[in-house]
Design a protein around this motif. Structure first.
Motif, PDB file in Angstrom:
ATOM      1  N   GLN A 156       0.899  -1.118  -0.037  1.00  0.00           N
ATOM      2  CA  GLN A 156       0.060   0.130  -0.017  1.00  0.00           C
ATOM      3  C   GLN A 156       0.850   1.395  -0.035  1.00  0.00           C
ATOM      4  N   ARG A 157       1.857   1.136   0.657  1.00  0.00           N
ATOM      5  CA  ARG A 157       2.790   2.183   0.795  1.00  0.00           C
ATOM      6  C   ARG A 157       3.296   2.671  -0.480  1.00  0.00           C
ATOM      7  N   LEU A 158       3.670   1.511  -1.157  1.00  0.00           N
ATOM      8  CA  LEU A 158       4.490   1.759  -2.439  1.00  0.00           C
ATOM      9  C   LEU A 158       3.542   2.361  -3.545  1.00  0.00           C
ATOM     10  N   LEU A 159       2.153   2.521  -3.250  1.00  0.00           N
ATOM     11  CA  LEU A 159       1.249   3.016  -4.202  1.00  0.00           C
ATOM     12  C   LEU A 159       1.377   4.696  -3.849  1.00  0.00           C
ATOM     13  N   SER A 160       1.917   5.114  -2.779  1.00  0.00           N
ATOM     14  CA  SER A 160       2.004   6.687  -2.480  1.00  0.00           C
ATOM     15  C   SER A 160       3.085   7.204  -3.028  1.00  0.00           C
ATOM     16  N   ASN A 161       3.283   8.479  -2.930  1.00  0.00           N
ATOM     17  CA  ASN A 161       4.453   9.239  -3.292  1.00  0.00           C
ATOM     18  C   ASN A 161       5.236   9.665  -2.213  1.00  0.00           C
ATOM     19  N   ASN A 162       5.011   9.128  -0.523  1.00  0.00           N
ATOM     20  CA  ASN A 162       5.365   9.602   0.447  1.00  0.00           C
ATOM     21  C   ASN A 162       6.764   8.598   0.690  1.00  0.00           C
ATOM     22  N   GLU A 163       7.786   9.033   0.447  1.00  0.00           N
ATOM     23  CA  GLU A 163       9.091   8.436   0.460  1.00  0.00           C
ATOM     24  C   GLU A 163       9.462   7.944   1.891  1.00  0.00           C
ATOM     25  N   GLU A 164       8.999   8.819   2.917  1.00  0.00           N
ATOM     26  CA  GLU A 164       9.089   8.528   4.471  1.00  0.00           C
ATOM     27  C   GLU A 164       8.463   7.308   4.749  1.00  0.00           C
ATOM     28  N   VAL A 165       7.220   7.142   4.402  1.00  0.00           N
ATOM     29  CA  VAL A 165       6.454   6.118   4.888  1.00  0.00           C
ATOM     30  C   VAL A 165       6.914   4.782   4.142  1.00  0.00           C
ATOM     31  N   ALA A 169       8.400   1.415   5.875  1.00  0.00           N
ATOM     32  CA  ALA A 169       7.804   0.118   5.692  1.00  0.00           C
ATOM     33  C   ALA A 169       8.875  -0.808   5.329  1.00  0.00           C
ATOM     34  N   TYR A 170       9.922  -0.472   4.550  1.00  0.00           N
ATOM     35  CA  TYR A 170      10.885  -1.315   4.493  1.00  0.00           C
ATOM     36  C   TYR A 170      11.722  -1.708   5.747  1.00  0.00           C
ATOM     37  N   VAL A 171      11.991  -0.791   6.795  1.00  0.00           N
ATOM     38  CA  VAL A 171      12.419  -1.134   7.941  1.00  0.00           C
ATOM     39  C   VAL A 171      11.671  -1.923   8.838  1.00  0.00           C
ATOM     40  N   ASN A 191      18.649  -2.618   1.393  1.00  0.00           N
ATOM     41  CA  ASN A 191      19.112  -2.254   0.143  1.00  0.00           C
ATOM     42  C   ASN A 191      18.151  -1.291  -0.507  1.00  0.00           C
ATOM     43  N   LEU A 192      16.956  -1.838  -0.423  1.00  0.00           N
ATOM     44  CA  LEU A 192      15.889  -0.904  -1.195  1.00  0.00           C
ATOM     45  C   LEU A 192      15.415   0.254  -0.371  1.00  0.00           C
ATOM     46  N   ALA A 193      15.617   0.145   1.135  1.00  0.00           N
ATOM     47  CA  ALA A 193      15.468   1.379   1.547  1.00  0.00           C
ATOM     48  C   ALA A 193      16.657   2.363   1.584  1.00  0.00           C
ATOM     49  N   MET A 194      17.942   2.021   1.418  1.00  0.00           N
ATOM     50  CA  MET A 194      19.237   2.804   1.464  1.00  0.00           C
ATOM     51  C   MET A 194      18.818   4.038   0.712  1.00  0.00           C
ATOM     52  N   PRO A 195      18.608   4.129  -0.522  1.00  0.00           N
ATOM     53  CA  PRO A 195      18.360   5.468  -1.273  1.00  0.00           C
ATOM     54  C   PRO A 195      17.368   6.425  -0.750  1.00  0.00           C
ATOM     55  N   LEU A 196      16.454   5.899  -0.251  1.00  0.00           N
ATOM     56  CA  LEU A 196      15.413   6.793   0.666  1.00  0.00           C
ATOM     57  C   LEU A 196      15.878   7.197   1.795  1.00  0.00           C
ATOM     58  N   VAL A 197      16.596   6.436   2.539  1.00  0.00           N
ATOM     59  CA  VAL A 197      17.273   6.897   3.750  1.00  0.00           C
ATOM     60  C   VAL A 197      18.118   7.940   3.612  1.00  0.00           C
ATOM     61  N   LYS A 198      19.149   7.817   2.573  1.00  0.00           N
ATOM     62  CA  LYS A 198      19.959   8.800   2.525  1.00  0.00           C
ATOM     63  C   LYS A 198      19.410  10.446   1.800  1.00  0.00           C
ATOM     64  N   ARG A 199      18.466  10.152   1.241  1.00  0.00           N
ATOM     65  CA  ARG A 199      17.776  11.135   0.433  1.00  0.00           C
ATOM     66  C   ARG A 199      17.097  12.149   1.567  1.00  0.00           C
ATOM     67  N   LEU A 200      16.198  11.311   2.360  1.00  0.00           N
ATOM     68  CA  LEU A 200      15.443  11.997   3.438  1.00  0.00           C
ATOM     69  C   LEU A 200      16.264  12.593   4.357  1.00  0.00           C
ATOM     70  N   LEU A 205      14.671   7.958  11.521  1.00  0.00           N
ATOM     71  CA  LEU A 205      15.012   7.003  10.275  1.00  0.00           C
ATOM     72  C   LEU A 205      16.192   6.425  10.160  1.00  0.00           C
ATOM     73  N   SER A 206      17.274   7.185  10.115  1.00  0.00           N
ATOM     74  CA  SER A 206      18.516   6.977   9.783  1.00  0.00           C
ATOM     75  C   SER A 206      19.287   6.092  10.820  1.00  0.00           C
ATOM     76  N   VAL A 207      18.787   6.320  12.060  1.00  0.00           N
ATOM     77  CA  VAL A 207      19.201   5.556  13.309  1.00  0.00           C
ATOM     78  C   VAL A 207      18.687   4.129  13.231  1.00  0.00           C
ATOM     79  N   GLN A 208      17.574   3.852  12.812  1.00  0.00           N
ATOM     80  CA  GLN A 208      16.807   2.562  12.754  1.00  0.00           C
ATOM     81  C   GLN A 208      17.477   1.910  11.479  1.00  0.00           C
TER      82      GLN A 208
END
Length: 217
Positions: A156-165, A169-171, A191-200, A205-208
């Motif tokens: 469901q989260r992947l259907l949105s444009n909200n990178e943080e959620v 969800a990956y975490v 690995n899927l979360a990595m680019p989002l974590v770095k960009r955000l 989120l980074s700590v987790q």
């Protein structure tokens, strides 16, 4: 002199009671239901979980009475989602007192009410309810079921444009894989979360993320 917290709580309860009294005179079931909902929230915040549950049950009863009197489909749907919201709080309240299995049943019922709606926030709400169910199973140490619902939430989260959620969800999926001792699968989602974590660049989120990365390294 200003008001302290106790004074503010007293004033809030007085206003709630006045609202309820007026709603009773008008035979306004929805407003009465909202009174009991907010009383439930107040009791829950005060760790009065048993009384909070009773208030939520009463709120749901009045919401259902309001729905029975509603004329339009739109109004019935609005009330159904208020019932879903109240059920969500009731389920969270039950989790506080260790009644996880009951809370999951209630979350599932509330989820179906959202699935039947046509609200713009439908996808977001469904993802949130899957997440809540996953968390309930996780707290009960049923990690395979937690993983199942976290994956549904991720869809469901992947259907949105909200990178943080999406990143969160990956975490959460990684948490489940770690608990199941499936580190290779966890690494895939990290690995899927990595680019989002770095960009955000979100500290929490980074700590987790890096905590999970350390666990699988």
């Amino acid at each position: 002199a200003g008001f302290d917290i106790a004074d503010m709580d007293l004033m809030a309860n007085e206003y709630l009671q006045k609202g309820k009294d007026m709603a009773k005179k008008l035979n306004w079931d929805k407003a009465i239901a909202q009174y009991y909902y907010y009383k439930g929230l107040s009791e829950q915040l005060s760790s009065e979980y048993d009384s909070a549950g009773l208030y939520y049950d009463t709120a749901i009863l009045y919401f259902k009475q309001s729905s029975a009197k509603a004329i339009t489909k739109k109004k019935k749907e609005e009330i159904a989602l208020e019932i879903a919201n109240t059920m969500s709080e009731k389920a969270a309240n039950l989790m506080k007192i260790g009644r996880g299995a009951e809370s999951i049943t209630i979350y599932l019922h509330a989820l179906e009410l959202w699935k039947a709606s046509n609200q713009p926030r439908k996808t977001e709400a469904i993802g949130t309810f899957y997440e809540k169910i996953a968390t309930s199973y996780y707290d009960m140490k049923q990690f395979d079921k937690s993983l199942y619902y976290d994956k549904l939430s991720l869809e469901q989260r992947l259907l949105s444009n909200n990178e943080e959620v999406i990143a969160w969800a990956y975490v959460y999926v990684c948490d489940d894989f770690i608990s199941l001792n499936q580190m290779d699968s966890c690494l895939v989602y990290l690995n899927l979360a990595m680019p989002l974590v770095k960009r955000l660049n979100n500290h929490r989120l980074s700590v987790q993320y890096y905590n999970k990365l350390a666990q699988v390294s």
